[in-house]
Design a protein around this motif. Structure first.
Motif: not given
Lengths: 342, 342
Positions: A71-72, A78, A81-82, A85, A94-99, A113, B72, B78, B82, B85, B95-97
């Motif tokens: 959870d960002l 957060a 994640a920063d 990245v 590359q970063i594929l972001l999911m929560t 997925t 972020l 951030a 969230d 996403v 989502i590519l971040l």
DNA sequence: TTGTATGCGTTATCAT
DNA sequence: ATGATAACGCATACAA
């Protein structure tokens, strides 16, 4: 707008074959200086860029890493994640972001997925409820690295975390050394390492002082919701309430502080508080909070480094557990108390 | 560990052709109930999942959207990430971040990366320095939506933002109505819409009160660094310092508050403060801050919806500018003052 | 040093 | 209703 150029267009334009173009592109194999120049020129002229999808399909590897965080909204994640990245970029990943929002259902969906091999590796914070899916991912040769927390069932997987036991023990000793004898702890769920290990460190420190654990002072709270606040309230309403408390669940720090503020509990006069957090906003809070600062950049660095190595199969298959030290930062939310009062 | 199953393996296992498998997979075209069952069974047995890269290559479209945010570490971005996403997931988009850290160089690098068509669309907060690259992206038929801020040169592109002018005017009127006559504003760079429009709204409100703008009270600060803090200090050291200030640069709120705290400026007694922010941590700050709350979920919703529509070419090519209203939340950091004192 | 040809996994066209 | 087969864009083994 005509359709985008392909490698063949470049080859045609430069008067060479596609292999030559491919070679100058990837620097794989020899190519005459003259032709190289022509190719480069053609690339420039046609504004050509190789398509990721085609490359990926061709050599079967993805340079994208999936980042599945809780959870960002939580500044800890957060910032993590920063940094992830940033570390990924320096490695051209590359970063594929999911929560997950700490919801097993969403986590399942996210993992499902990723079964399409769109990522070459995963960094994540598991909720604790989709063991088989994580396993399935791994069995598909998609390396997985857990960060911050792990799950007891995942002993055989890679983990990057702080030294949870030691950090919690340090926080507890800090209070003990200041005379506190009734110390509460609000932890994460006990089926996560951040929950269990921090409680362990807490108990360990208590034992060093010959103190027994009082179950009413140990409150595991989910990462979601504001259970930490109600747990805090319960502790305070005991006949013998704690004089100090450790909020060892990052996600519960804010709600707990808000509850204390609303209940007009004075920190540190009424209650000493240590938090697991290193939110830059905490410095604006009165009083500044004594905290266990998690070295987020180190967590990010090692996570990315580890997953990167795994993706390139540069590592022996034995599971790694990278533990980085956390700093204890004393500020103004903890005070000395007379041990006899406890 | 045998290699992963392909559509051909499934076809073989089910005793049908790949076309049949593809048809049951995508529900495109007829297939006999009996065969369908066999195919489904084979898929299950072989644990088959279509590869994204292959699909992408085949029909030339990516369901991944690039999200290029400033940083972020700023809770605003951030939380935006969230929500983006979350909105993306409900539309089965990935989502590519990426982050710019407000650095044009990093932004350039990120955009350069995306030229490989790995994304089908972009949502981003431009730094303001890579006009031609953004254009190039768009010219490659990769739709772009700017969120939160835009650049004056990008009038012809899609934008989702709050009503910046109106929000700043409201904040300013709030102070004016409470007797403040010398009001400072710390804004973002004037070549961004968040910077320029908020200053415009501020001036507009001043004019309504027949007040002229004092240049010394208008301080544009970069999104990066702590220039907001020094600007604040400069304003306070004026012979006639402001009695109220609007921190209209989200990225400068924290550092500005820290500076005020360190300088022992009492809020709101010495200075009234309104901030553009809706950080949940602000409620823990003393005093609670009067703020312009940005409806982050709306920004995310519209951004994703817009880019999604563009990606499916469901929209006329005319640029859209979605503006959502922000809420003004009065708390305790602003107080009444005698107009004659100003 | 260069070019040709094939495979990567999927979708889509078009006969059957 | 089904099955060959040709793209899609790139990499690469192999032939020249």
């Amino acid at each position: 707008m005509k359709k985008a150029a392909t490698i063949r267009d470049v080859a045609a334009q430069a008067g060479v074959s596609v292999s030559v173009v491919s070679r100058v592109l990837n620097d794989t194999g020899p190519v005459a200086p003259a032709k190289r120049a022509q190719v480069l020129e053609a690339i420039e002229a046609l504004n050509y860029r190789p398509r990721r999808a085609a490359q990926q399909l061709s050599h079967g590897q993805s340079d994208t890493i999936g980042l599945l965080l809780a959870d960002l909204t939580n500044p800890f994640f957060a910032r993590l994640a920063d940094r992830v990245v940033a570390e990924a970029r320096s490695r051209e990943l590359q970063i594929l972001l999911m929560t997950t929002q700490e919801d097993p259902h969403l986590e399942a969906q996210a993992l499902e997925t990723l079964l399409d091999r769109s990522v070459g590796g995963m960094i994540g914070t598991p909720t604790g409820h989709n063991i088989e899916r994580w396993e399935k991912l791994a069995s598909l040769d998609i390396p997985v690295v857990f960060v911050d927390r792990s799950i007891s069932q995942f002993q055989h997987m890679d983990v990057v975390s702080i030294e949870n036991i030691e950090s919690a023990a340090t926080a507890t000793r800090h209070l003990l050394a200041r005379g506190h004898r009734r110390i509460g702890i609000i932890s994460g769920p006990l089926d996560t390492t951040t929950g269990l290990d921090r409680v362990r460190g807490y108990e360990q420190a208590l034992q060093e002082y010959g103190l027994a654990r009082d179950d009413r002072l140990v409150c595991p709270a989910p990462f979601r919701g504001d259970r930490g606040a109600t747990a805090m309230a319960q502790m305070l309403s005991l006949a013998d309430p704690p004089t100090g408390v450790i909020v060892a669940n990052t996600a519960q720090v804010r709600v707990t502080l808000r509850m204390l503020s609303q209940a007009r509990v004075s920190i540190p006069d009424d209650l000493s508080v240590v938090v697991f957090d290193d939110n830059p906003w905490t410095e604006l809070i009165q009083p500044p909070l004594t905290a266990v600062r998690q070295p987020i950049d180190m967590l990010a660095l090692h996570s990315v480094e580890l997953i990167h190595a795994r993706m390139r199969q540069k590592l022996p298959p034995t599971p790694r557990h990278v533990r980085v030290a956390a700093e204890f930062e004393e500020r103004a939310s903890t005070s000395r108390v007379d041990p006899d009062d406890g």
